[in-house]
Each structure stands twice: as C-alpha cells, then as structure tokens.
Design a protein around this motif. Structure first.
Motif, PDB file in Angstrom:
ATOM      1  N   HIS A 208     -49.051 -40.885 -56.703  1.00  0.00           N
ATOM      2  CA  HIS A 208     -49.782 -41.397 -55.392  1.00  0.00           C
ATOM      3  C   HIS A 208     -51.329 -40.857 -55.210  1.00  0.00           C
ATOM      4  O   HIS A 208     -52.273 -41.948 -55.167  1.00  0.00           O
ATOM      5  CB  HIS A 208     -49.023 -40.749 -53.945  1.00  0.00           C
ATOM      6  CG  HIS A 208     -49.544 -42.285 -52.858  1.00  0.00           C
ATOM      7  ND1 HIS A 208     -49.433 -42.966 -52.882  1.00  0.00           N
ATOM      8  CD2 HIS A 208     -50.660 -41.598 -52.051  1.00  0.00           C
ATOM      9  CE1 HIS A 208     -50.472 -43.603 -51.426  1.00  0.00           C
ATOM     10  NE2 HIS A 208     -50.934 -42.502 -51.267  1.00  0.00           N
ATOM     11  N   HIS A 262     -54.810 -46.760 -45.811  1.00  0.00           N
ATOM     12  CA  HIS A 262     -55.717 -47.254 -48.300  1.00  0.00           C
ATOM     13  C   HIS A 262     -56.458 -48.675 -47.629  1.00  0.00           C
ATOM     14  O   HIS A 262     -56.128 -49.207 -48.586  1.00  0.00           O
ATOM     15  CB  HIS A 262     -54.169 -47.252 -48.853  1.00  0.00           C
ATOM     16  CG  HIS A 262     -53.581 -46.369 -48.933  1.00  0.00           C
ATOM     17  ND1 HIS A 262     -51.995 -45.936 -47.689  1.00  0.00           N
ATOM     18  CD2 HIS A 262     -53.284 -45.522 -49.454  1.00  0.00           C
ATOM     19  CE1 HIS A 262     -51.664 -44.778 -48.009  1.00  0.00           C
ATOM     20  NE2 HIS A 262     -52.140 -44.346 -48.768  1.00  0.00           N
ATOM     21  N   HIS A 283     -56.156 -40.779 -43.133  1.00  0.00           N
ATOM     22  CA  HIS A 283     -55.509 -41.005 -44.553  1.00  0.00           C
ATOM     23  C   HIS A 283     -56.664 -40.746 -46.447  1.00  0.00           C
ATOM     24  O   HIS A 283     -56.030 -40.178 -47.059  1.00  0.00           O
ATOM     25  CB  HIS A 283     -54.412 -41.737 -44.179  1.00  0.00           C
ATOM     26  CG  HIS A 283     -53.442 -41.499 -45.789  1.00  0.00           C
ATOM     27  ND1 HIS A 283     -52.604 -40.035 -46.117  1.00  0.00           N
ATOM     28  CD2 HIS A 283     -52.967 -42.507 -47.156  1.00  0.00           C
ATOM     29  CE1 HIS A 283     -51.903 -40.107 -47.052  1.00  0.00           C
ATOM     30  NE2 HIS A 283     -52.507 -41.724 -48.375  1.00  0.00           N
ATOM     31  N   HIS A 287     -56.509 -38.696 -48.986  1.00  0.00           N
ATOM     32  CA  HIS A 287     -57.319 -38.449 -50.802  1.00  0.00           C
ATOM     33  C   HIS A 287     -57.927 -38.281 -50.894  1.00  0.00           C
ATOM     34  O   HIS A 287     -58.066 -38.077 -52.769  1.00  0.00           O
ATOM     35  CB  HIS A 287     -57.170 -40.344 -50.739  1.00  0.00           C
ATOM     36  CG  HIS A 287     -55.269 -41.079 -50.925  1.00  0.00           C
ATOM     37  ND1 HIS A 287     -55.487 -41.354 -52.348  1.00  0.00           N
ATOM     38  CD2 HIS A 287     -55.136 -41.388 -49.944  1.00  0.00           C
ATOM     39  CE1 HIS A 287     -54.021 -42.173 -51.605  1.00  0.00           C
ATOM     40  NE2 HIS A 287     -53.406 -41.675 -50.498  1.00  0.00           N
TER      41      HIS A 287
HETATM   42 ZN   LIG Z   1     -52.119 -42.217 -49.602  1.00  0.00          ZN
END
Ligand SMILES: [Zn+2]
Ligand SMILES: [Zn+2]
Length: 339
Positions: A208, A262, A283, A287
């Motif tokens: 991921h 995302h 989020h 990342h």
């Molecule tokens: Zn993610």
C-alpha cells in the motif's frame, strides 16, 4: 478558486493548507456543545450520507433474498462482486477522470504537485502506479471485500447472530449508524498500527505504501492480508447486536470511504466558488511520512493518545522529528549493546 487563500505553495509546487488539522471535537475536554454542533453537519454530509445511501440501495436492490443467502453459492457471491467492482469503477472513476485524467482543477489544492501518471517507477507492476493500483484493487481487494460481505450476510440470513429490527429498536440502530465511523476508526487504527511493525510491514503493508503520492486507485491497493483485515471491520456487527443494513454501511465506510484519504487534493472544486472538503490531509501525511497518523481523520483521537499525531503544522513536524530521533537513539543503543 484561489487556493492561496486557504494555504501556501512551496518552491517545488506542493500545496499545504493553513492552520492545523482539527480532529473531531467530540472527546475534547471540557466538552463544548457549540463546537460539536458546528462539526456535526460535516460529519454526516456529504461522505457518510453517501455511504448510508449506497448501503440502502444495496439492501433494497442488490442484496439477494434472505432465502437465497442461507446457502453460500458462486451465483450471488459473483453478483455482489460485480456490483462492488462496478460501483468502485464509477465512484473512484469520477475522481480519477475529473481530477487526474482531465485535471480539471490542475494542481489547485493539490498536496503533491506531481501526478502519478507522469512518474513511472519500478516499485509498481508495469512501472505504472495507476495500473498497479487498479489491478490490485479490482482483482485482490474487492474480491476480499465481497468475501467479508458474503460471510456476514450468510450469518444474518441463517440467524447465527442477532438481527435487530428497525421497527423494534430504531433509536438503538440509528445510534449504531452514528457510531459506525468511530468503529471504523478504532479498527483501522489498530490493524494499521500492527502492520506497520517491521516484519509485517515488509511482508504486507509495504504494498500500500508504494504509493507515496496517492491517487484514487491507491485507496484499495493492498496486500490480500490487509485487504481482508481492512474490510473485516464489518464483522463487528456479528458481535454487536446489529442489522445487515448497518453492517453494509460499515462495509461501505471502509470500501467506498477509503478514497477520502487518497484523493490528493484538499478541496474538490465543484463550481467556481464552491468546493467540498476531502478530509484527505491526515492520511496524505501518513503516506508522506509513514509513521504518523495511523488512524483516519481523527474522529477518535487515537494518534494523539499514542503520540503519533501530525496536525500538518511546523509543531507537528517538530514532534515527529523528535520521535524519530529518539527511535534512532534507541536503535543505536541496542546495536551498541549487541557488540
Ligand atoms: Zn493509504
Ligand atoms: Zn500505513
């Protein structure tokens, strides 16, 4: 819209929002009702309302009869897979098409100025983040999402678990719907924290994280173990007395809701001067920096309690750096002790 009214762009062209990421005010002490009331509409609209709408559509138009679901068979399992895949193709596809293919908003409100399509990399299948993420989503993760769905529907249909009725307990079920995103947050935080542990990270979760600059197709690009555990959040409704519609809602918060983190843009422009908040920044920082913000967008402040919260400010950077420094010292001390 002028994104510089809401944030700043650095020399590389990356945009970041002004101010700090505010978690939900629910568990702040002392509790402040006006703040909670101001936060509530954004909690429901538009994202969670959308997940509820899709749960209802599924229940009334897609999910087979209780009689059919008493026996697991390829027929209805494949039907659910086809609908899930088609729904994600359309839902994620809208974002992909508008913001990443047509680039209707160019890089306004975009955290990372680059588009994945312009950056081929060897970490991905066919060197393409888009193709890699797309194939993993549709042929690994969505089948596992469907597996979870088939299992809990089969359990409800056979009466293996309590099936709470809407006419008998409407208030309880409504409350459970409101709490479901918090269940998601807690479930996600702990499985996510677990697969960040070195060996599990390398085996499972690194798949991921190949997407350092995530885009819509990255959302469900997972190793099969993660793809299953992530959607297994719906199994909480086999333990808590619940109803299949609420379990479907829980599943959709995970499956459809994964796109939020995302999107890569802070705001999605709808017209010249209106935009929808994406809630993606928390989020996105995960990342970018890996070891911060293991939860979703801070509905339950688990990251704050565990000291891994990054609120997007310079103080957030400083806290993270101090933590990484400490970790390095610990590892050096350990290495020295072993010699
Ligand atoms: Zn993610
Ligand atoms: Zn992670």
């Amino acid at each position: 819209m002028d994104d510089l009214k809401y944030g700043a762009r650095d020399k590389r062209g990356d945009w970041k929002p002004n101010g700090r990421i505010e978690g939900a005010p629910l568990l702040n002490w002392p509790p402040r009702l006006p703040k909670i009331l101001a936060w509530l509409p954004g909690y429901i609209w538009p994202w969670n309302a959308f997940h509820m709408a899709t749960a209802l559509l599924y229940w009334f138009y897609i999910v087979p009869s209780v009689e059919t679901m008493k026996t697991i068979s390829w027929g209805w399992a494949l039907w659910l897979y086809a609908v899930n895949a088609a729904a994600i193709l359309v839902f994620y596809g809208i974002f992909e098409l508008r913001y990443y293919i047509k680039r209707a908003q160019a890089t306004r409100f975009k955290y990372n100025h680059k588009f994945p399509a312009d950056a081929p990399s060897d970490v991905f299948w066919f060197q393409s983040q888009n193709l890699d993420n797309f194939l993993r989503s549709f042929f690994v993760t969505i089948p596992l999402w469907t597996l979870v769905e088939v299992i809990f529907l089969w359990c409800f249909a056979n009466g293996y678990v309590p099936w709470v009725g809407w006419t008998d307990h409407p208030v309880y079920l409504a409350a459970l719907v409101l709490v479901a995103p918090a269940i998601h947050e807690v479930h996600f935080f702990f499985i996510h924290r677990l697969i960040h542990w070195g060996p599990l990270y390398r085996w499972i979760h690194s798949v991921h994280h190949n997407s350092i600059n995530p885009s819509p197709w990255s959302s469900l690009s997972m190793h099969p173990v993660e793809g299953f555990l992530y959607h297994a959040v719906a199994f909480w409704h086999l333990i808590i007395p619940s109803n299949p519609i609420v379990a479907l809602f829980q599943l959709h918060v995970a499956g459809f809701g994964a796109v939020n983190g995302h999107l890569g843009f802070d705001k999605l422009e709808v017209t010249e001067d209106t935009a929808v908040n994406s809630h993606a920044y928390t989020h996105y920082l995960h990342h970018k920096y890996f070891e911060v913000n293991y939860g979703g967008d801070g509905l339950i402040p688990l990251d704050r309690w565990f000291g891994t919260w990054h609120d997007g400010t310079r103080e957030g950077d400083a806290m993270m750096d101090a933590r990484f420094q400490k970790k390095k010292e610990r590892m050096n001390a350990k290495a020295a002790a072993n010699h």
